[in-house]
Design an enzyme around this catalytic site. Structure first.
Site, PDB file in Angstrom:
ATOM      1  NE  ARG A   1      25.873   0.191  -5.733  1.00  0.00           N
ATOM      2  CZ  ARG A   1      25.381  -0.103  -6.932  1.00  0.00           C
ATOM      3  NH1 ARG A   1      24.791  -1.266  -7.153  1.00  0.00           N
ATOM      4  NH2 ARG A   1      25.451   0.779  -7.900  1.00  0.00           N
TER       5      ARG A   1
ATOM      6  CE1 TYR B   1      24.494   2.531 -10.741  1.00  0.00           C
ATOM      7  CE2 TYR B   1      22.356   1.552 -11.229  1.00  0.00           C
ATOM      8  CZ  TYR B   1      23.655   1.428 -10.774  1.00  0.00           C
ATOM      9  OH  TYR B   1      24.098   0.207 -10.351  1.00  0.00           O
TER      10      TYR B   1
ATOM     11  CD  GLU C   1      20.887  -8.251  -8.918  1.00  0.00           C
ATOM     12  OE1 GLU C   1      20.748  -7.670 -10.015  1.00  0.00           O
ATOM     13  OE2 GLU C   1      20.092  -8.116  -7.969  1.00  0.00           O
TER      14      GLU C   1
ATOM     15  NE  ARG D   1      13.206   1.246  -6.131  1.00  0.00           N
ATOM     16  CZ  ARG D   1      14.193   0.385  -6.343  1.00  0.00           C
ATOM     17  NH1 ARG D   1      14.375  -0.630  -5.502  1.00  0.00           N
ATOM     18  NH2 ARG D   1      14.976   0.499  -7.393  1.00  0.00           N
TER      19      ARG D   1
ATOM     20  CE1 TYR E   1      15.163  -2.101 -11.079  1.00  0.00           C
ATOM     21  CE2 TYR E   1      16.559  -1.051 -12.718  1.00  0.00           C
ATOM     22  CZ  TYR E   1      16.298  -1.379 -11.404  1.00  0.00           C
ATOM     23  OH  TYR E   1      17.162  -0.983 -10.409  1.00  0.00           O
TER      24      TYR E   1
HETATM   25  C1  3EB Z   1      22.638  -2.703  -9.915  1.00  0.00           C
HETATM   26  O1  3EB Z   1      23.685  -2.707  -9.272  1.00  0.00           O
HETATM   27  C2  3EB Z   1      22.033  -4.047 -10.212  1.00  0.00           C
HETATM   28  O2  3EB Z   1      16.500  -1.686  -8.046  1.00  0.00           O
HETATM   29  O3  3EB Z   1      16.391  -2.410  -5.984  1.00  0.00           O
HETATM   30  C3  3EB Z   1      20.641  -4.410  -7.563  1.00  0.00           C
HETATM   31  C4  3EB Z   1      20.065  -4.249  -6.308  1.00  0.00           C
HETATM   32  C5  3EB Z   1      19.996  -3.894  -8.677  1.00  0.00           C
HETATM   33  C6  3EB Z   1      18.853  -3.578  -6.156  1.00  0.00           C
HETATM   34  C7  3EB Z   1      16.948  -2.337  -7.089  1.00  0.00           C
HETATM   35  C8  3EB Z   1      18.781  -3.235  -8.519  1.00  0.00           C
HETATM   36  C9  3EB Z   1      18.212  -3.070  -7.270  1.00  0.00           C
HETATM   37  O4  3EB Z   1      22.127  -1.659 -10.370  1.00  0.00           O
HETATM   38  C10 3EB Z   1      20.565  -4.078 -10.036  1.00  0.00           C
END
Ligand code: 3EB
Length: 347
Positions: A225, A212, A341, A159, A152
């Protein structure tokens, strides 16, 4: 099967989750329209292809614990389909569906950068300049690549490099999902639209993923989101569709309720409620729009451990209305401590 979708839409996009059967699925009346693209969640991956003249992405996301399902994106407008290298696409003049599979790689960074750059350039060149929804279905998501880096994190670097190379054209990130599959390789699909209708949202309970801290990987994940797609470009319009990203039990940037799948599921549903609620939409300039978690439909629920499927299902079924379209998948999530999720669409 949900009946909550209006029959006719002039500028919208809508989807159904239908069981994969040997016979052609019986289409509910509410689903009439033209197919823009399909994602088939089944027991083996396949190259993206035009199938029945429509784009089909086939991903390995079902096993003995969950039945295969197909997600079908439709539009009321006439559709043109085609191929672009390994990718397949369809466009209706307002929306683009694009899908491609990247086979297993020792290291994903460079081929993922190339895949995303090609995809973004294709969308831009065809006038679909607003990303709406991206799915990143990643085999071995929490396993190490050939260099020992978690796949990941490896994926996120490629990306992020593509978005950074095309930042002049795609300064905004859209709703997305990053989730595990059951075979090596990466399956990518996205929806994009002509300019002026997409509004991207963050969640007041969560740190934006692109911010993050580096403990979660060298490059932060590139997604918002949620994305609201207005029905029209009229500025006063607040009717549209809210595409809710894959959402997990994360507060700020921390995973919460480690090892407790029921609490993780409930926290995830609270996160979706806060994201989709009227206050958050108003904070993003969408006055008058707003949803309850009960408005979530075309729901996909990803559960890491098969033995948790029943408890997650019972919480989702007691929270969401009985006619909600929900599919469950038994796949890994992008952090080893995330057990569940959830994503979906509100209209
Ligand atoms: C998160 O909130 C959970 O890498 O495209 C959620 C939605 C998550 C999209 C992405 C990852 C992705 O971090 C993981």
């Amino acid at each position: 099967m949900s009946n909550r979708q209006p029959e006719a839409r002039s500028r919208g996009l809508w989807s159904d989750l239908v069981p994969v059967t040997t016979a052609a699925p019986r289409e509910p009346v509410a689903s009439r329209g033209n197919i823009l693209g399909r994602i088939r969640f089944t027991d083996a991956p396949a190259e993206a292809a035009l199938d029945d003249a429509t784009p089909l992405l086939t991903t390995h996301m079902t096993n003995e614990h969950v039945p295969p399902v197909e997600e079908i994106w439709r539009t009321a407008l006439p559709v043109r389909t085609g191929t672009a290298g390994d990718a397949v696409f369809a466009e209706d003049g307002e929306h683009l569906f694009y899908a491609v599979r990247l086979g297993p790689q020792p290291v994903y960074r460079e081929p993922v950068r190339e895949l995303y750059e090609n995809a973004l350039r294709f969308a831009w060149d065809h006038g679909y300049t607003d990303l709406v929804r991206m799915w990143n279905l990643i085999g071995g998501i929490t396993s190490p690549n050939a260099d020992g880096l978690e796949i990941y994190r490896d994926f996120c670097i490629g990306r992020a490099e593509a978005f950074s190379a095309l930042a002049d054209r795609f300064p905004q990130l859209s709703a997305a999902t990053g989730i595990g599959t059951l075979s090596p390789g990466v399956d990518v699909a996205f929806l994009a639209a002509k300019p002026g209708r997409a509004v991207h949202l963050e969640n007041p309970r969560q740190t934006p993923a692109y911010k993050y801290p580096s403990q979660y990987g060298p490059k932060s994940p590139s997604f918002a989101r949620a994305t609201f797609l207005k029905d029209t470009t009229a500025p006063e319009s607040v009717t549209g569709t809210l595409f809710v990203s894959g959402t997990a039990s994360i507060l700020g940037d921390d995973t919460v309720h480690i090892d407790d799948v029921a609490l993780q599921t409930e926290e995830t549903l609270r996160n979706i409620g806060a994201l989709a609620g009227g206050d958050n939409l108003r904070d993003h300039g969408l006055d008058g729009a707003g949803y309850d978690v009960k408005d979530l439909d075309q729901v996909k629920v990803y559960v890491r451990d098969a033995e948790d499927l029943l408890v997650v299902r019972s919480i989702c079924e007691s929270t969401l209305p009985a006619d909600t379209d929900i599919s469950y998948f038994n796949v890994a999530v992008c952090r080893p401590d995330l057990l569940v999720e959830i994503e979906g669409v509100c209209r």
